[in-house]
Design a protein around this motif. Structure first.
Motif, PDB file in Angstrom:
ATOM      1  N   VAL A   1      22.753  16.800  19.004  1.00 16.18           N
ATOM      2  CA  VAL A   1      23.087  18.180  18.653  1.00 16.18           C
ATOM      3  C   VAL A   1      24.507  18.133  18.094  1.00 16.18           C
ATOM      4  O   VAL A   1      25.464  17.834  18.814  1.00 16.18           O
ATOM      5  CB  VAL A   1      22.994  19.109  19.862  1.00 16.18           C
ATOM      6  CG1 VAL A   1      23.432  20.521  19.482  1.00 16.18           C
ATOM      7  CG2 VAL A   1      21.574  19.118  20.416  1.00 16.18           C
TER       8      VAL A   1
ATOM      9  N   GLN B   1      23.205  25.561  17.080  1.00 16.20           N
ATOM     10  CA  GLN B   1      23.556  25.921  18.458  1.00 16.20           C
ATOM     11  C   GLN B   1      22.283  26.289  19.186  1.00 16.20           C
ATOM     12  O   GLN B   1      21.490  27.105  18.710  1.00 16.20           O
ATOM     13  CB  GLN B   1      24.533  27.098  18.496  1.00 16.20           C
ATOM     14  CG  GLN B   1      24.862  27.537  19.927  1.00 16.20           C
ATOM     15  CD  GLN B   1      25.945  28.584  19.978  1.00 16.20           C
ATOM     16  OE1 GLN B   1      27.061  28.361  19.527  1.00 16.20           O
ATOM     17  NE2 GLN B   1      25.623  29.751  20.521  1.00 16.20           N
ATOM     18  N   VAL B   2      22.096  25.666  20.347  1.00 14.13           N
ATOM     19  CA  VAL B   2      20.894  25.883  21.140  1.00 14.13           C
ATOM     20  C   VAL B   2      21.256  26.795  22.313  1.00 14.13           C
ATOM     21  O   VAL B   2      22.185  26.485  23.075  1.00 14.13           O
ATOM     22  CB  VAL B   2      20.321  24.553  21.647  1.00 14.13           C
ATOM     23  CG1 VAL B   2      19.045  24.795  22.442  1.00 14.13           C
ATOM     24  CG2 VAL B   2      20.063  23.607  20.479  1.00 14.13           C
TER      25      VAL B   2
ATOM     26  N   ILE C   1      25.214  23.451  23.044  1.00 17.15           N
ATOM     27  CA  ILE C   1      24.206  23.888  24.005  1.00 17.15           C
ATOM     28  C   ILE C   1      24.863  24.940  24.881  1.00 17.15           C
ATOM     29  O   ILE C   1      25.742  24.623  25.697  1.00 17.15           O
ATOM     30  CB  ILE C   1      23.665  22.718  24.844  1.00 17.15           C
ATOM     31  CG1 ILE C   1      23.042  21.655  23.932  1.00 17.15           C
ATOM     32  CG2 ILE C   1      22.640  23.212  25.857  1.00 17.15           C
ATOM     33  CD1 ILE C   1      22.519  20.444  24.661  1.00 17.15           C
TER      34      ILE C   1
ATOM     35  N   LEU D   1      28.863  21.657  25.868  1.00 21.15           N
ATOM     36  CA  LEU D   1      27.821  22.346  26.641  1.00 21.15           C
ATOM     37  C   LEU D   1      28.497  23.155  27.729  1.00 21.15           C
ATOM     38  O   LEU D   1      29.482  22.704  28.327  1.00 21.15           O
ATOM     39  CB  LEU D   1      26.860  21.329  27.242  1.00 21.15           C
ATOM     40  CG  LEU D   1      25.760  21.809  28.200  1.00 21.15           C
ATOM     41  CD1 LEU D   1      24.545  20.878  28.118  1.00 21.15           C
ATOM     42  CD2 LEU D   1      26.232  21.870  29.658  1.00 21.15           C
TER      43      LEU D   1
ATOM     44  N   VAL E   1      18.353  19.850  31.012  1.00 23.13           N
ATOM     45  CA  VAL E   1      18.707  19.238  29.723  1.00 23.13           C
ATOM     46  C   VAL E   1      18.805  17.744  29.976  1.00 23.13           C
ATOM     47  O   VAL E   1      19.637  17.300  30.770  1.00 23.13           O
ATOM     48  CB  VAL E   1      20.036  19.800  29.177  1.00 23.13           C
ATOM     49  CG1 VAL E   1      20.423  19.091  27.891  1.00 23.13           C
ATOM     50  CG2 VAL E   1      19.929  21.301  28.960  1.00 23.13           C
TER      51      VAL E   1
END
Length: 897
Positions: free
Chosen positions: A106, A82-83, A282, A302, A292
C-alpha cells in the motif's frame, strides 16, 4: 527447571509459529467460516465480483463490499490508495490479508511526471501535493530524496551534517560566515542548541544578510535550549530553493504548485520520482475487529482510533511511515497537563508513526522503519506490541521514540528497537497524565539510541508518573549515546525494575531522579550493569521522600550513588559492587551472565514477586541465575540480530598513538589523535579473523568536538592489499556510519578526508551485518524459525525427532569447524541426535551432536562436536532433532575453531 512460559512468551511462541508459515493460506483456508472471500489484484476490475477468476482492482473497493466475517485477499503488486476498512464484530472480524503470491504494498506516494528544464541546473514539474508543506516527502528511484538543505548532508537522516553558529549568535539570530548566498527567507531553521539541548526545535527565517540570518520560532526556552554563546550551537536550514545544489535535492513551491529538483547526472530520463500524497495508507481510526495481515506500507502509515478495539495487525512491513520538517508546539487539547512552552519536546508524537490507539489492539511480528518521528505510538489501554523490529526513527530530535507508551494495561514485549534520534521507549507525562498503571515492558532489546540528543536514555520516563502495577523487566539496553540506561525522571514513582541489563549507556545504568521532589516506591532488583557506565550502576538523587524505594540484588562494575535520599530514605542492600569482580562471562560483548566461582552466586536475597528460578543455597545477585537457561531480549524476525562480535580487535593509528580505546568495547573510553585532524590520518582495525561486515559505526560519545568532518572506509583481507574505498562519509554528526556492500574481511581502514580544528576522537568502533555472528552466542529462543517445540524466554522446549529451530543469514566469516550447544536432556545415555543443516531444514548436514543425558530437563550442560567440514560464508542454519522423542532442550549454540 526451565522457566514456565509466561503469557507474553505464549504470544511470542504463537507469533513464531505464524512466521514459519506463508503469509497467507489458500483462499478457502483464510476466509471466516461464515463469511465471504473477495480477491483483489492489480489486473482486476472494480466492476467485477471479486472472485478468484474476476478479482477487484482496488483494496478500497473490497473495503466497501466486505461485511463482518468477510475477507479481502490481495494479490502481489503496488496499490496507491488509502484503505479505510469497515468494522467487523468480535465473533466475525473483517480480514485484509496478502494472498501469498508476492509482496503487497500500500503506497502513499504518486508518480510525478512532466519534468521540464527550469534553468539554473534545475528541473520542475507542476503537481499538487495535498499534504501540509512541512510533511511532504519525495522518493527518487525508490530512495528517500533530501529536501533542499544547507549544509549538505548524506542520505541517512540519523547522520546529519550540522552547521555551527558563531558565539555572537542570540536566541533569534544566527551569525555564521559560512552561510550560503541568496535569499533564505521562509526557510526552516532546525536548531540543536543550548547549554543542555535535551530537545530540538525549529523556526522560520525572517531575514537574511551576508553571514547572518534572523528567525522566528523555537520555544524561546533560554536557557537551556536556545542559540547563543552555548556549548551547542548546531543548526541546519531546509526548505528553500536557494539551498538546491546537489543531485536529488528538491523544493516545493506550494503557492505555485511546482516541484523543483536537482536532477541526477545525465538528466531525468530513466528515473522515477514519487511524492507523498497520503499520510494514512490504512486508516482504522473508525474501525474495530479488523485483522490486517502480511501487508507492506511505503511512504505512509497505519492507525487505529481512540474507540478501536479488537484490531490485529501482524506481519506488517512499514517503511518511511512519517515525514516532516518542523517541530510545532502540540495543540492544547493533545496535552494531559497544563500547557507550557517546554512541552515542545513532545512535538509530533501524536501525528507520526504506526499508531495503536484504543483498547485491546495488537501489533505483532512486524517491521517498522524510517520515521522522522515516532516508530510506534501505543495509546489508550490494554494494547499489545510484541515481536516487532523498529529502527531508524525519531531523526527530528524531539521526544519521538521507537515506542511511545501512553495509558495503562499495555504489553510491550520481545521487541528490538535500534537507531533512534532520542529514546527507544518513552513515556511522556505531558501526553500521558499521571496514571501509568499495570503496564508490562519486558524482554526488549534497546540499542543505538540518543543519536540526535544528549540528555536522555533509551528507556525514559518523565515526569511525576504513578506507575503502580507496572513492571519493567528482562530488558537489555546498550550502545547508546545518552547518559543513562533506564531513566525514571522528575519524581515519577512506583516503577518496578527487575532482571534488566545495561552496558555502554554513559554515566549511569539506572537513574531515579527525585529532582527536589519525591521518589516513592521505585525499585530495582536483580539487575546487571556492565562496562561503559562511568558514574553509578544505580543513582537516586534529589528525593525529599524515598518511601518504598528499594535497590537490591544488583551487580555492577561501578558503585551506587544515593544522594539527597530524603526522609525516610531508600533501602539499599545485598548488592555486589566494586571493588569486587562480578565474574561476568564476557563484558566486551555484553554477556553479563555469571561464570563459575562468581561471588554473586547464591549471595542474593529473596524479593517477593521478583526472585524466581533459585538454584543452590540462595538466589543469585544480578539478572541471570547461574545454572539456569540464559534469557534473551528482542524480536525473532530477520534483522533483529546484526552485531558483529568483538573477539579482541586491535586498532593502529597512523600517528603512532595508542588506539586501543577505540575498539575495547567500552563506549566511555576514548582514543584521541596526537594532532589536529588532517586529511590522510587513519585508524586501521584488525578483526583477528575475517568477519562478514556491512556497516561501520564511528562513535564519538558525548564529545561535541572529536567527530571528523569526513572519512572513507577501505577493507582488506590480508592487511597489505587495499582496494578503493567502499564508503565515503561527510558531515560532523556525533555518531557517523558507513554502509557498504557486505563482504568478508579482516582489516578495515578509516581515513580522514577533511581537516578539523580539533583532535580526532573515537570512543568506539562497532560493526554490523545482516544476521547473527556464528562466533557469538546464538540464543535458541531467538531463532527466526521454530517448528515442533515451544519457544520460551530463555530456551526451547524439548525437541523430539523432526523438531527444529533455525537462524537466517548466520555469518561464519573465515570459517568454523566446531560447534557447542548448551542443552538440557532428561533420561540416560545418549538421548538422541541434533543435526546442524545449512540453508534449509533438509539441507546439507555439517554437524551431528549425539546428546548425552544431563540429569534432567532443567539441568544444563555444554556439549561440543567437530563439524564434518569447515563452514565458511553466510548460511541459514537449522538445528534438527534426528532421533529420540525427547532429545534435548537447547539454550544456545555457538560455532568456532
Amino acid at each position: 527447571m526451565r522457566p514456565a512460559l509466561s503469557p507474553t512468551s505464549l504470544v511470542a511462541a504463537a507469533a513464531a509459529a505464524l512466521i514459519a508459515l506463508p503469509l497467507a493460506l489458500a483462499p478457502e483456508a483464510t476466509a471466516a467460516t461464515h463469511g465471504r472471500t473477495y480477491e483483489v489484484a492489480t489486473w482486476g476490475s472494480d466492476r467485477s465480483a471479486g472472485s478468484a477468476r474476476h478479482p477487484l482492482r482496488t483494496i478500497s473497493r473490497c473495503a466497501e463490499l466486505v461485511r463482518p466475517g468477510d475477507s479481502c485477499l490481495i494479490h502481489r503488486g503496488t496499490y496507491r490508495e488509502q484503505v479505510t476498512p469497515p468494522a467487523g464484530r468480535k465473533d466475525a472480524p473483517v480480514t485484509f490479508a496478502a494472498y501469498g503470491d508476492g509482496a503487497v504494498t500500500v503506497d502513499g506516494t504518486d508518480t510525478v511526471t512532466g519534468w521540464k528544464d527550469a534553468g539554473g541546473g534545475l528541473v520542475s514539474a507542476r503537481t499538487d501535493l495535498p499534504l501540509d508543506a512541512s510533511e511532504n516527502a519525495l522518493f527518487l528511484d525508490g530512495g528517500r530524496a533530501m529536501e533542499g538543505r544547507w549544509p549538505n548532508s548524506g542520505t541517512d537522516p540519523l547522520n546529519p551534517t550540522w552547521a555551527v553558529a558563531e558565539k555572537t549568535s542570540t536566541d533569534q539570530h544566527i551569525d555564521d560566515p559560512a552561510l550560503p548566498a541568496g535569499d533564505l527567507t521562509g526557510a526552516t531553521v532546525h536548531l540543536w542548541a543550548g547549554s543542555n539541548p535535551w530537545s530540538q526545535q525549529t523556526g522560520t527565517v525572517t531575514a537574511t544578510a551576508a553571514g547572518a540570518l534572523d528567525f522566528k520560532g523555537g520555544n524561546y526556552r533560554c536557557d537551556p535550549l536556545c542559540m547563543g554563546d552555548k556549548n551547542y550551537r548546531n543548526y541546519y536550514l531546509v526548505g528553500s530553493r536557494a539551498t538546491l545544489d546537489q543531485p536529488g535535492e528538491w523544493y516545493y513551491d506550494k503557492a505555485a504548485k511546482t516541484l523543483y529538483l536537482v536532477p541526477p547526472k545525465g538528466g531525468m530520463r530513466g528515473h522515477t520520482v514519487t511524492a507523498k500524497h497520503r499520510s494514512w495508507g490504512i486508516d482504522l481510526s473508525g474501525s474495530s475487529h479488523v485483522t490486517v495481515r502480511g501487508l507492506d506500507l511505503w511512504g505512509t502509515s497505519l492507525r487505529t482510533g481512540k474507540d478501536s478495539t479488537g484490531v490485529l495487525v501482524e506481519n506488517l512491513n512499514a517503511r518511511y511511515v512519517s515525514e516532516y520538517s518542523t517541530l510545532p508546539m502540540p495543540a492544547d487539547d493533545e496535552l494531559a497537563v497544563e500547557p507550557g512552552e517546554g512541552h515542545i519536546v513532545v512535538s509530533r508524537i501524536l501525528d507520526s508513526g504506526v499508531q495503536l490507539l484504543g483498547t485491546g489492539n495488537t501489533l505483532r511480528d512486524s517491521e517498522i522503519a524510517h520515521s522522522a518521528g515516532t516508530g510506534v505510538l501505543v495509546r489508550g489501554s490494554g494494547n499489545t506490541v510484541t515481536n516487532t523490529y523498529i529502527h531508524d526513527v525519531g531523526w527530528m530530535g524531539s521526544y519521538t521514540p521507537g515506542i511511545e507508551i501512553n495509558g495503562s494495561g499495555h504489553t510491550v514485549t520481545h521487541n528490538t528497537v535500534r537507531r533512534t534520534g532520542r529514546g527507544s521507549v518513552d513515556v511522556s507525562w505531558q501526553l500521558n497524565g499521571v496514571p501509568f498503571h499495570n503496564n508490562e515492558i519486558a524482554y526488549n532489546d534497546l540499542s543505538e539510541a540518543m543519536r540526535t540528543s544528549r540528555d536522555g536514555s533509551p528507556f525514559y520516563v518523565c515526569c511525576n508518573l504513578d506507575a503502580t502495577g507496572t513492571s519493567v523487566d528482562h530488558n537489555i539496553v546498550h550502545d547508546d549515546d545518552g547518559q543513562v540506561g533506564y531513566y525514571i525522571d522528575n519524581s515519577s514513582g512506583n516503577f518496578l525494575l527487575h532482571h534488566n541489563v545495561a552496558y555502554n549507556t554513559g554515566t549511569r545504568g539506572t537513574f531515579f531522579n527525585g529532582h527536589s521532589g519525591v521518589s516513592l516506591g521505585n525499585r530495582d532488583h536483580h539487575s546487571s550493569y556492565g562496562q561503559g557506565i562511568t558514574g553509578a550502576s544505580v543513582r537516586l538523587s534529589g528525593a525529599t521522600d524515598a518511601t518504598g524505594t528499594y535497590v537490591s540484588n544488583i551487580v555492577g562494575m561501578t558503585k551506587t550513588e544515593i544522594s539527597g535520599p530524603g526522609d525516610p530514605g531508600p533501602v539499599v542492600r545485598s548488592n555486589l559492587l566494586p571493588p569486587t569482580d562480578p565474574g561476568y562471562t564476557d563484558t566486551r560483548n555484553g554477556e553479563l551472565w555469571l561464570r563459575a566461582g562468581s561471588p554473586a552466586i547464591d549471595a542474593g536475597e529473596t524479593v517477593a514477586g521478583v526472585t524466581t528460578a533459585v538454584r543452590g543455597a540462595g538466589p543469585d545477585q544480578g539478572a541471570y541465575e547461574y545454572g539456569d537457561a540464559i534469557w534473551s531480549a528482542g524480536c525473532t524476525l530477520p534483522g533483529c540480530q546484526s552485531r558483529v562480535r568483538n573477539d579482541g580487535w586491535t586498532a593502529t593509528a597512523s600517528d603512532g598513538s595508542d588506539a586501543s580505546a577505540a575498539v575495547d568495547g567500552v563506549q566511555t573510553t576514548q582514543w584521541k589523535s596526537a594532532a589536529l585532524q588532517a586529511p590522510g590520518q587513519s585508524l586501521t582495525v584488525d578483526l583477528g579473523t575475517p568477519k562478514t561486515v556491512g556497516r561501520l559505526a564511528l562513535d564519538a560519545g558525548l564529545d561535541a568536538t572529536g567527530h571528523p568532518s569526513g572519512f572513507t572506509v577501505a577493507t582488506s583481507r590480508d592487511g597489505e592489499r587495499w582496494g578503493k574505498p567502499v564508503a565515503e562519509v561527510s558531515g560532523r554528526s556525533f555518531t557517523q556510519e558507513a554502509v557498504f556492500p557486505t563482504d568478508t574481511v579482516r582489516y578495515l581502514r578509516i581515513t580522514l578526508t577533511a581537516p578539523g580544528d580539533t583532535e580526532w576522537g573515537v570512543n568506539e568502533i562497532r560493526l554490523y551485518a545482516d544476521g547473527p555472528d556464528a562466533a557469538g552466542t546464538l540464543q535458541a529462543e531467538l531463532a527466526t524459525d521454530i517448528l515442533g517445540t515451544t519457544r520460551g524466554d530463555a530456551a526451547t522446549g524439548l525437541l523430539g525427532s523432526g523438531d527444529r529451530f533455525g537462524f537466517r543469514k548466520v555469518r561464519f566469516g573465515a570459517g568454523a569447524d566446531r560447534m557447542t550447544l548448551r542443552v538440557a536432556a532428561p533420561g540416560r545415555g545418549v538421548t538422541g541426535l541434533l543435526q546442524v543443516r545449512l540453508d534449509s531444514p533438509k539441507g546439507r548436514i555439517v554437524g551431528v551432536l549425539p546428546v548425552r543425558a544431563t540429569g534432567g530437563a532443567d539441568t544444563w550442560q555444554e556439549q561440543s562436536a567437530k563439524l564434518l567440514h569447515t563452514v565458511t560464508g553466510t548460511h541459514d542454519v537449522y538445528v534438527v532433532a534426528a532421533a529420540g522423542p525427547r532429545t534435548a532442550a537447547v539454550d544456545w549454540l555457538t560455532f568456532g575453531r
